[in-house]
Motif scaffolding. Structure first.
Motif, PDB file in Angstrom:
ATOM      1  N   GLY A   1       0.786  -1.227   0.000  1.00 43.79           N
ATOM      2  CA  GLY A   1       0.000   0.000   0.000  1.00 43.79           C
ATOM      3  C   GLY A   1       0.822   1.284   0.000  1.00 43.79           C
ATOM      4  O   GLY A   1       0.236   2.378   0.123  1.00 43.79           O
ATOM      5  N   ASP A   2       2.131   1.182  -0.147  1.00 43.01           N
ATOM      6  CA  ASP A   2       2.986   2.390  -0.133  1.00 43.01           C
ATOM      7  C   ASP A   2       3.352   2.748  -1.561  1.00 43.01           C
ATOM      8  O   ASP A   2       4.383   2.317  -2.096  1.00 43.01           O
ATOM      9  N   GLN A   3       2.472   3.537  -2.208  1.00 44.50           N
ATOM     10  CA  GLN A   3       2.723   3.920  -3.608  1.00 44.50           C
ATOM     11  C   GLN A   3       3.953   4.837  -3.738  1.00 44.50           C
ATOM     12  O   GLN A   3       4.727   4.694  -4.670  1.00 44.50           O
ATOM     13  N   ALA A   4       4.104   5.755  -2.802  1.00 45.94           N
ATOM     14  CA  ALA A   4       5.239   6.687  -2.896  1.00 45.94           C
ATOM     15  C   ALA A   4       6.567   5.944  -2.764  1.00 45.94           C
ATOM     16  O   ALA A   4       7.530   6.222  -3.495  1.00 45.94           O
ATOM     17  N   GLY A   5       6.650   4.996  -1.836  1.00 45.35           N
ATOM     18  CA  GLY A   5       7.876   4.219  -1.700  1.00 45.35           C
ATOM     19  C   GLY A   5       8.152   3.385  -2.938  1.00 45.35           C
ATOM     20  O   GLY A   5       9.313   3.227  -3.353  1.00 45.35           O
ATOM     21  N   ALA A   6       7.084   2.830  -3.551  1.00 43.49           N
ATOM     22  CA  ALA A   6       7.265   2.048  -4.769  1.00 43.49           C
ATOM     23  C   ALA A   6       7.773   2.921  -5.912  1.00 43.49           C
ATOM     24  O   ALA A   6       8.634   2.507  -6.694  1.00 43.49           O
ATOM     25  N   VAL A   7       7.248   4.132  -6.014  1.00 43.31           N
ATOM     26  CA  VAL A   7       7.704   5.049  -7.069  1.00 43.31           C
ATOM     27  C   VAL A   7       9.202   5.303  -6.935  1.00 43.31           C
ATOM     28  O   VAL A   7       9.936   5.351  -7.934  1.00 43.31           O
ATOM     29  N   GLN A   8       9.670   5.459  -5.734  1.00 38.47           N
ATOM     30  CA  GLN A   8      11.092   5.706  -5.534  1.00 38.47           C
ATOM     31  C   GLN A   8      11.924   4.516  -6.007  1.00 38.47           C
ATOM     32  O   GLN A   8      12.962   4.688  -6.650  1.00 38.47           O
ATOM     33  N   GLN A   9      11.497   3.325  -5.715  1.00 42.36           N
ATOM     34  CA  GLN A   9      12.222   2.136  -6.154  1.00 42.36           C
ATOM     35  C   GLN A   9      12.223   2.034  -7.679  1.00 42.36           C
ATOM     36  O   GLN A   9      13.263   1.737  -8.295  1.00 42.36           O
ATOM     37  N   TYR A  10      11.056   2.290  -8.313  1.00 41.07           N
ATOM     38  CA  TYR A  10      10.991   2.222  -9.774  1.00 41.07           C
ATOM     39  C   TYR A  10      11.911   3.257 -10.418  1.00 41.07           C
ATOM     40  O   TYR A  10      12.590   2.958 -11.415  1.00 41.07           O
ATOM     41  N   ALA A  11      11.909   4.473  -9.855  1.00 36.78           N
ATOM     42  CA  ALA A  11      12.752   5.520 -10.426  1.00 36.78           C
ATOM     43  C   ALA A  11      14.230   5.151 -10.340  1.00 36.78           C
ATOM     44  O   ALA A  11      15.003   5.391 -11.281  1.00 36.78           O
ATOM     45  N   GLN A  12      14.655   4.540  -9.220  1.00 39.75           N
ATOM     46  CA  GLN A  12      16.057   4.128  -9.099  1.00 39.75           C
ATOM     47  C   GLN A  12      16.398   3.030 -10.100  1.00 39.75           C
ATOM     48  O   GLN A  12      17.486   3.021 -10.682  1.00 39.75           O
ATOM     49  N   ALA A  13      15.476   2.117 -10.316  1.00 46.28           N
ATOM     50  CA  ALA A  13      15.740   1.040 -11.267  1.00 46.28           C
ATOM     51  C   ALA A  13      15.833   1.553 -12.693  1.00 46.28           C
ATOM     52  O   ALA A  13      16.539   0.967 -13.525  1.00 46.28           O
ATOM     53  N   LEU A  14      15.132   2.645 -13.008  1.00 41.85           N
ATOM     54  CA  LEU A  14      15.085   3.166 -14.375  1.00 41.85           C
ATOM     55  C   LEU A  14      16.112   4.262 -14.648  1.00 41.85           C
ATOM     56  O   LEU A  14      16.057   4.875 -15.715  1.00 41.85           O
ATOM     57  N   GLN A  15      17.024   4.517 -13.716  1.00 43.02           N
ATOM     58  CA  GLN A  15      18.036   5.554 -13.961  1.00 43.02           C
ATOM     59  C   GLN A  15      18.872   5.191 -15.192  1.00 43.02           C
ATOM     60  O   GLN A  15      19.386   4.078 -15.314  1.00 43.02           O
ATOM     61  N   GLY A  16      18.975   6.183 -16.107  1.00 38.26           N
ATOM     62  CA  GLY A  16      19.689   5.940 -17.365  1.00 38.26           C
ATOM     63  C   GLY A  16      18.862   5.228 -18.416  1.00 38.26           C
ATOM     64  O   GLY A  16      19.364   4.946 -19.509  1.00 38.26           O
TER      65      GLY A  16
ATOM     66  N   ARG B   1       2.017   4.928 -13.404  1.00 37.90           N
ATOM     67  CA  ARG B   1       0.794   4.684 -12.648  1.00 37.90           C
ATOM     68  C   ARG B   1       0.954   5.087 -11.176  1.00 37.90           C
ATOM     69  O   ARG B   1       0.032   5.616 -10.564  1.00 37.90           O
ATOM     70  N   GLY B   2       2.162   4.843 -10.607  1.00 37.12           N
ATOM     71  CA  GLY B   2       2.396   5.248  -9.222  1.00 37.12           C
ATOM     72  C   GLY B   2       2.402   6.770  -9.081  1.00 37.12           C
ATOM     73  O   GLY B   2       1.884   7.313  -8.087  1.00 37.12           O
ATOM     74  N   LEU B   3       2.947   7.479 -10.072  1.00 40.25           N
ATOM     75  CA  LEU B   3       2.937   8.939 -10.034  1.00 40.25           C
ATOM     76  C   LEU B   3       1.516   9.477 -10.145  1.00 40.25           C
ATOM     77  O   LEU B   3       1.131  10.426  -9.449  1.00 40.25           O
ATOM     78  N   GLU B   4       0.732   8.867 -11.014  1.00 42.25           N
ATOM     79  CA  GLU B   4      -0.654   9.323 -11.168  1.00 42.25           C
ATOM     80  C   GLU B   4      -1.440   9.033  -9.895  1.00 42.25           C
ATOM     81  O   GLU B   4      -2.265   9.849  -9.455  1.00 42.25           O
ATOM     82  N   ALA B   5      -1.149   7.906  -9.240  1.00 43.22           N
ATOM     83  CA  ALA B   5      -1.876   7.546  -8.025  1.00 43.22           C
ATOM     84  C   ALA B   5      -1.504   8.463  -6.863  1.00 43.22           C
ATOM     85  O   ALA B   5      -2.306   8.619  -5.920  1.00 43.22           O
ATOM     86  N   THR B   6      -0.366   9.075  -6.911  1.00 39.64           N
ATOM     87  CA  THR B   6       0.055   9.987  -5.837  1.00 39.64           C
ATOM     88  C   THR B   6      -0.115  11.451  -6.260  1.00 39.64           C
ATOM     89  O   THR B   6       0.553  12.330  -5.725  1.00 39.64           O
ATOM     90  N   ASN B   7      -1.002  11.697  -7.245  1.00 40.59           N
ATOM     91  CA  ASN B   7      -1.374  13.058  -7.669  1.00 40.59           C
ATOM     92  C   ASN B   7      -0.193  13.856  -8.235  1.00 40.59           C
ATOM     93  O   ASN B   7      -0.035  15.051  -7.972  1.00 40.59           O
ATOM     94  N   ARG B   8       0.618  13.170  -8.985  1.00 41.32           N
ATOM     95  CA  ARG B   8       1.720  13.850  -9.673  1.00 41.32           C
ATOM     96  C   ARG B   8       1.567  13.623 -11.172  1.00 41.32           C
ATOM     97  O   ARG B   8       2.368  12.962 -11.820  1.00 41.32           O
ATOM     98  N   ASP B   9       0.467  14.210 -11.689  1.00 40.70           N
ATOM     99  CA  ASP B   9       0.117  13.976 -13.092  1.00 40.70           C
ATOM    100  C   ASP B   9       1.186  14.467 -14.072  1.00 40.70           C
ATOM    101  O   ASP B   9       1.478  13.774 -15.054  1.00 40.70           O
ATOM    102  N   PRO B  10       1.773  15.657 -13.916  1.00 37.62           N
ATOM    103  CA  PRO B  10       2.804  16.076 -14.890  1.00 37.62           C
ATOM    104  C   PRO B  10       3.964  15.091 -14.968  1.00 37.62           C
ATOM    105  O   PRO B  10       4.450  14.772 -16.051  1.00 37.62           O
ATOM    106  N   GLN B  11       4.402  14.586 -13.795  1.00 40.77           N
ATOM    107  CA  GLN B  11       5.492  13.615 -13.824  1.00 40.77           C
ATOM    108  C   GLN B  11       5.037  12.302 -14.461  1.00 40.77           C
ATOM    109  O   GLN B  11       5.809  11.640 -15.156  1.00 40.77           O
TER     110      GLN B  11
END
Length: 285
Positions: free
Chosen positions: A210-225, A241-251
């Motif tokens: 249930g921690d969407q923000a923590g998951a977004v951080q992990q995905y972003a680290q995996a996708l660096q480069g 999808r995690g960014l949209e779920a945490t109300n960060r539509d532009p990202q």
């Protein structure tokens, strides 16, 4: 008494002659300067001797010649006496100052020797302190290295891919231990494809909790480069999808743009549909 009057009359006559002569000379021309040669000096010496004999003779006859001192000479003698006393005072002062200077010089020499000894001791103390600091730094570095080595989880297989495979198997049986195994892969094998995959798989575990923000951080680290592995497109959609779920539509829209440019052409229709649905949810244009 008669002789004294005679001497007085003679003196008055001489003074009168001098005054008359001075007046006459003043009215005429000044006398030329006396040229003192041997002849004149001899004549002067003979005249002085005659005067001395005459004075001696009169004194022997009981008719002493009284010579009164000149007041200016007396005053000058007084001033000389005062200057002599002041000179003696100055000499005494100079002697005292010299004594003080000698004592100060001795004290200064002692201070210089003490300062030299203190500087030597200070240099020795600084050297010892630097040696202690170096030893402490080396000991601290060794301790930190030992602690880091002790804290770092050991690789169960000695290979990054094998550790990742074992973590995935463990994850299906025990999610908590499986997550710890995946995190160990990221620590033991950083900057490897296996570590990147372990990062986004840890993100899946966090998202399931249930921690969407923590998951977004992990995905972003995996996708660096923006890696090119087969899972990159799907993980990019998970990030959007995690960014949209945490109300960060532009990202989220930016992540979908990267997906479209980099991974959409090789993705499955199901992934492209997820991308379209996420874009509508985030109001992407």
């Amino acid at each position: 008494m008669k002789s004294l009057l005679t001497v007085r009359n003679v003196a008055l006559a001489v003074v009168g002659c001098l005054l008359v002569g001075g007046a006459v000379v003043a009215q005429t021309q000044p006398l030329p300067p006396v040229q003192w040669d041997n002849r004149r000096l001899d004549t002067l010496d003979r005249n002085v001797r005659r005067l001395e004999r005459a004075l001696t003779q009169r004194n022997s006859q009981g008719e002493p010649v009284l010579v009164e001192p000149d007041p200016e000479v007396v005053a000058l003698q007084g001033r000389v006496g005062v200057m002599d006393r002041r000179l003696r005072d100055l000499e005494a002062t100079v002697q005292r100052v010299n004594g003080d200077l000698e004592r100060m010089t001795f004290s200064q020499d002692e201070s210089d020797r003490d300062n030299a000894a203190l500087r030597t001791r200070l240099a020795d103390a600084e050297g010892r302190l630097q040696a202690l600091e170096r030893a402490a730094t080396e000991a601290r570095a060794a301790q930190e290295a030992a602690e880091a080595e002790a804290a770092q989880p050991r690789s169960p297989t000695g290979d990054a891919a094998s550790d990742l495979a074992a973590a995935r198997v463990l994850l299906s049986a025990d999610p908590a231990r499986g997550r710890a195994a995946l995190e160990a892969v990221t620590v033991n094998w950083p900057d490897t494809p296996s570590a990147r995959e372990a990062l986004w798989r840890v993100g899946d575990v966090i998202r399931a909790g249930g921690d969407q923000a923590g998951a977004v951080q992990q995905y972003a680290q995996a996708l660096q480069g923006w890696p090119t592995q087969a899972w990159a497109g799907e993980v990019t959609l998970k990030l959007a999808r995690g960014l949209e779920a945490t109300n960060r539509d532009p990202q989220a829209c930016a992540a979908l743009g990267e997906y479209t440019r980099r991974y959409a052409a090789t993705s499955t229709p199901a992934l492209r549909q997820i991308a379209a649905d996420t874009g509508r949810a985030a109001n992407c244009r």
